[in-house]
Design a protein around this motif. Sequence first.
Motif, PDB file in Angstrom:
ATOM      1  N   ALA A 147       0.860  -1.192   0.000  1.00 44.22           N
ATOM      2  CA  ALA A 147       0.000   0.000   0.000  1.00 44.22           C
ATOM      3  C   ALA A 147       0.885   1.226   0.000  1.00 44.22           C
ATOM      4  CB  ALA A 147      -0.912  -0.001   1.232  1.00 44.22           C
ATOM      5  N   PRO A 148       0.367   2.364  -0.452  1.00 44.65           N
ATOM      6  CA  PRO A 148       1.179   3.583  -0.447  1.00 44.65           C
ATOM      7  C   PRO A 148       1.511   4.040   0.966  1.00 44.65           C
ATOM      8  CG  PRO A 148      -0.783   3.807  -1.828  1.00 44.65           C
ATOM      9  CD  PRO A 148      -0.960   2.575  -1.026  1.00 44.65           C
ATOM     10  N   GLY A 149       2.644   4.700   1.100  1.00 46.78           N
ATOM     11  CA  GLY A 149       2.999   5.393   2.334  1.00 46.78           C
ATOM     12  C   GLY A 149       2.751   6.881   2.174  1.00 46.78           C
ATOM     13  N   ARG A 150       3.338   7.655   3.072  1.00 48.78           N
ATOM     14  CA  ARG A 150       3.092   9.096   3.057  1.00 48.78           C
ATOM     15  C   ARG A 150       3.574   9.747   1.769  1.00 48.78           C
ATOM     16  NH1 ARG A 150       6.053  12.436   7.638  1.00 48.78           N
ATOM     17  NH2 ARG A 150       7.815  11.611   6.435  1.00 48.78           N
ATOM     18  N   GLU A 151       4.801   9.415   1.333  1.00 51.18           N
ATOM     19  CA  GLU A 151       5.341  10.048   0.131  1.00 51.18           C
ATOM     20  C   GLU A 151       4.576   9.615  -1.111  1.00 51.18           C
ATOM     21  OE1 GLU A 151       7.519  12.443   0.263  1.00 51.18           O
ATOM     22  OE2 GLU A 151       7.573  12.214   2.445  1.00 51.18           O
ATOM     23  N   GLU A 152       4.192   8.358  -1.142  1.00 46.25           N
ATOM     24  CA  GLU A 152       3.423   7.858  -2.291  1.00 46.25           C
ATOM     25  C   GLU A 152       2.049   8.522  -2.353  1.00 46.25           C
ATOM     26  OE1 GLU A 152       6.673   5.135  -1.367  1.00 46.25           O
ATOM     27  OE2 GLU A 152       5.078   5.974  -0.116  1.00 46.25           O
ATOM     28  N   ASP A 153       1.451   8.731  -1.183  1.00 42.21           N
ATOM     29  CA  ASP A 153       0.145   9.386  -1.117  1.00 42.21           C
ATOM     30  C   ASP A 153       0.236  10.812  -1.652  1.00 42.21           C
ATOM     31  OD1 ASP A 153      -2.587   9.686  -0.397  1.00 42.21           O
ATOM     32  OD2 ASP A 153      -2.004  10.623   1.485  1.00 42.21           O
TER      33      ASP A 153
END
Length: 257
Positions: free
Chosen positions: A113-119
């Motif tokens: 799942a995405p993390g903070r930077e990916e979000d």
Amino acid sequence: MDSQDTYWQDRAALEWQVELGVTDAILDAPVDRYALDPVPVRAAPVADVPPPAIARELDPVAIARAAAAAAPDLPALAAAMAAFEHCEIKRGARNAVFADGQPGARVMIVGEAPGREEDRAGKPFVGQAGQMLDRMLAAIDLGRAHENTDRAVYITNVMPWRPPSNRTPDADEIAMMLPFLERHIALADPQIIVLMGNTPCQALLGQTGITALRGTWTEVLGKPCLPMFHPAYLLRNPAAKREAWADLLTLNARLKT
């Protein structure tokens, strides 16, 4: 019996009726309903009686399956996934994270799942774990933007939205996003699938325990599949990099056959 006694008896009877739920007095004397002639009830014609409304709970998995199946290509699938409103994780995310790399690449990497930077960026694997993934791939001459299409990779996640506090998606959340992932794999049509971490293994293999699963080839949706440690796990456990390197060499050897 004097009037005083009658008063207290009547009052006790009234209080008893109130306790039973009586709210209104209809008549001064009771009516024997059994002694009355029954009044025939005329049934209304069937056509005049509307069918009762039947409340049905929505099935998010069925809705996801229908939406995914209707997508003819990757852009349509990305739009269908972004429009899916039945996953609570979406409500706390900034962006839907669909994919990165080259569609049609020989290798498709599925993360968790995405993390903070990916979000923030709307792309998978762009934070610290993503930077490590790029270094891992470069070590065997692979890359999401490789100039040689035979050495390119395509990357996605099981979950397109960042879970609150980066928690692991639960089984219900994985189940409702699985139809999108399966359709994603079908449309991207890779030769090899790499499952990075427990969540994609749970989604596509129905198993968890990446320490035992990693490095062993299996099959997913008719394609060879290699489970591997997630780069975020390697950042927390540098000693596991030796096993990750062995898995990369196994992947590279498979690509050369």
